[in-house]
Design a protein around this motif. Structure first.
Motif, PDB file in Angstrom:
ATOM      1  N   ILE A  40      -4.471   4.358  20.166  1.00 54.43           N
ATOM      2  CA  ILE A  40      -4.987   3.847  21.441  1.00 54.43           C
ATOM      3  C   ILE A  40      -6.360   4.464  21.677  1.00 54.43           C
ATOM      4  CG2 ILE A  40      -4.610   3.747  23.940  1.00 54.43           C
ATOM      5  CD1 ILE A  40      -1.570   4.017  23.320  1.00 54.43           C
TER       6      ILE A  40
ATOM      7  N   TYR B 209       5.594  10.018  22.668  1.00 52.04           N
ATOM      8  CA  TYR B 209       6.078   8.792  22.037  1.00 52.04           C
ATOM      9  C   TYR B 209       6.859   9.155  20.786  1.00 52.04           C
ATOM     10  CZ  TYR B 209       2.491   6.757  25.078  1.00 52.04           C
ATOM     11  OH  TYR B 209       1.719   6.402  26.152  1.00 52.04           O
TER      12      TYR B 209
ATOM     13  N   LYS C 134      -3.478   3.623  29.453  1.00 48.75           N
ATOM     14  CA  LYS C 134      -3.725   4.537  28.341  1.00 48.75           C
ATOM     15  C   LYS C 134      -4.979   4.179  27.556  1.00 48.75           C
ATOM     16  CE  LYS C 134      -1.222   7.549  27.860  1.00 48.75           C
ATOM     17  NZ  LYS C 134      -1.325   8.843  28.539  1.00 48.75           N
ATOM     18  N   GLY C 135      -5.409   2.926  27.606  1.00 46.09           N
ATOM     19  CA  GLY C 135      -6.603   2.523  26.876  1.00 46.09           C
ATOM     20  C   GLY C 135      -6.432   1.165  26.234  1.00 46.09           C
TER      21      GLY C 135
ATOM     22  N   PRO D  65      -4.580   7.131  35.091  1.00 48.87           N
ATOM     23  CA  PRO D  65      -3.904   7.763  33.950  1.00 48.87           C
ATOM     24  C   PRO D  65      -2.859   6.879  33.273  1.00 48.87           C
ATOM     25  CG  PRO D  65      -3.952   9.251  35.834  1.00 48.87           C
ATOM     26  CD  PRO D  65      -4.495   7.939  36.298  1.00 48.87           C
ATOM     27  N   TYR D  66      -2.231   5.952  34.012  1.00 47.96           N
ATOM     28  CA  TYR D  66      -1.201   5.113  33.403  1.00 47.96           C
ATOM     29  C   TYR D  66      -1.787   4.029  32.501  1.00 47.96           C
ATOM     30  CZ  TYR D  66      -2.192   1.894  37.267  1.00 47.96           C
ATOM     31  OH  TYR D  66      -2.802   1.063  38.169  1.00 47.96           O
TER      32      TYR D  66
ATOM     33  N   LEU E  60       4.362   6.060  33.512  1.00 53.19           N
ATOM     34  CA  LEU E  60       3.346   6.632  34.399  1.00 53.19           C
ATOM     35  C   LEU E  60       3.058   5.712  35.578  1.00 53.19           C
ATOM     36  CD1 LEU E  60       0.871   8.136  31.766  1.00 53.19           C
ATOM     37  CD2 LEU E  60       2.750   9.251  32.979  1.00 53.19           C
TER      38      LEU E  60
ATOM     39  N   PRO F 196      -8.922   5.533  24.257  1.00 51.37           N
ATOM     40  CA  PRO F 196      -9.007   5.780  25.700  1.00 51.37           C
ATOM     41  C   PRO F 196     -10.279   5.164  26.289  1.00 51.37           C
ATOM     42  CG  PRO F 196      -8.816   7.844  24.459  1.00 51.37           C
ATOM     43  CD  PRO F 196      -9.020   6.749  23.477  1.00 51.37           C
TER      44      PRO F 196
ATOM     45  N   GLU G   1       5.216  11.936  32.031  1.00 51.01           N
ATOM     46  CA  GLU G   1       4.856  11.476  30.687  1.00 51.01           C
ATOM     47  C   GLU G   1       5.791  12.109  29.679  1.00 51.01           C
ATOM     48  OE1 GLU G   1       0.716  10.667  28.275  1.00 51.01           O
ATOM     49  OE2 GLU G   1       0.717  12.029  29.969  1.00 51.01           O
TER      50      GLU G   1
ATOM     51  N   ASP H  22       1.152   2.549  30.259  1.00 52.09           N
ATOM     52  CA  ASP H  22       2.382   3.317  30.097  1.00 52.09           C
ATOM     53  C   ASP H  22       3.213   3.070  31.355  1.00 52.09           C
ATOM     54  OD1 ASP H  22       4.368   5.389  30.122  1.00 52.09           O
ATOM     55  OD2 ASP H  22       3.163   6.453  28.627  1.00 52.09           O
TER      56      ASP H  22
END
Length: 158
Positions: free
Chosen positions: A46, A83, A57-58, A54-55, A74, A48, A80, A71
């Motif tokens: 991923i 994975y 992720k990119g 923050p949720y 999140l 960014p 968190e 995510d």
């Protein structure tokens, strides 16, 4: 010819009605209408993107298409977690845009009849704003996500 394609597309959508892809976050089972789901892929590298919540992720590169990933843990305010081999990305289509949802574990597709679904209670919690219904299937309770509400604020950024 075009009418035949449109009729086939409508028939396919009718076949998907009432079918949900179920997945888990911790011990809670959620569902997404199958009509939104494009595919399920393993977690990939991923990239960014700065200045996003923050949720989000990119971005991932999915066969040449750039797809933002969220995510779900999140987004729902859960902690968190690293994975693992069961973590996967559900790629959905919302408003002509592909978006990836990182979830703990995908389980199965289930048919949920109208008589198995109820209106979510209004308890004022953040996650409940995203629910379209609560279903009872066998001994499980499935919280069905309303994809339009779930992505409403996030689609503005892309």
């Amino acid at each position: 010819m075009t009418q035949d394609i449109l009729a086939a597309d409508e028939a396919m959508q009718d076949d998907l009605n009432g079918h949900f892809l179920t997945f888990y976050l911790d011990q809670t089972c959620y569902g997404i209408e199958l009509s939104h789901v494009i595919e399920i892929v393993s977690v990939q590298p991923i990239t960014p993107v700065p200045s996003l919540p923050p949720y989000i992720k990119g971005l991932i590169n999915l066969r040449g298409k750039v797809v933002p990933v969220i995510d779900v843990r999140l987004k729902f305010g859960q902690p968190e977690r690293p994975y693992d081999d069961k973590t996967c990305i559900i790629v959905v289509m919302i408003e002509e845009m592909q978006i990836g949802l990182i979830v703990d574990l995908v389980v199965e597709v289930v048919a949920i009849g109208e008589n198995q679904q109820g209106t979510p209670p209004e308890l004022g919690r953040q996650g409940e704003r995203y629910l379209s219904s609560i279903a009872k299937v066998d001994s499980r309770v499935i919280l069905n996500i309303d994809c339009q509400k779930f992505f409403q604020s996030d689609l503005l950024g892309f």
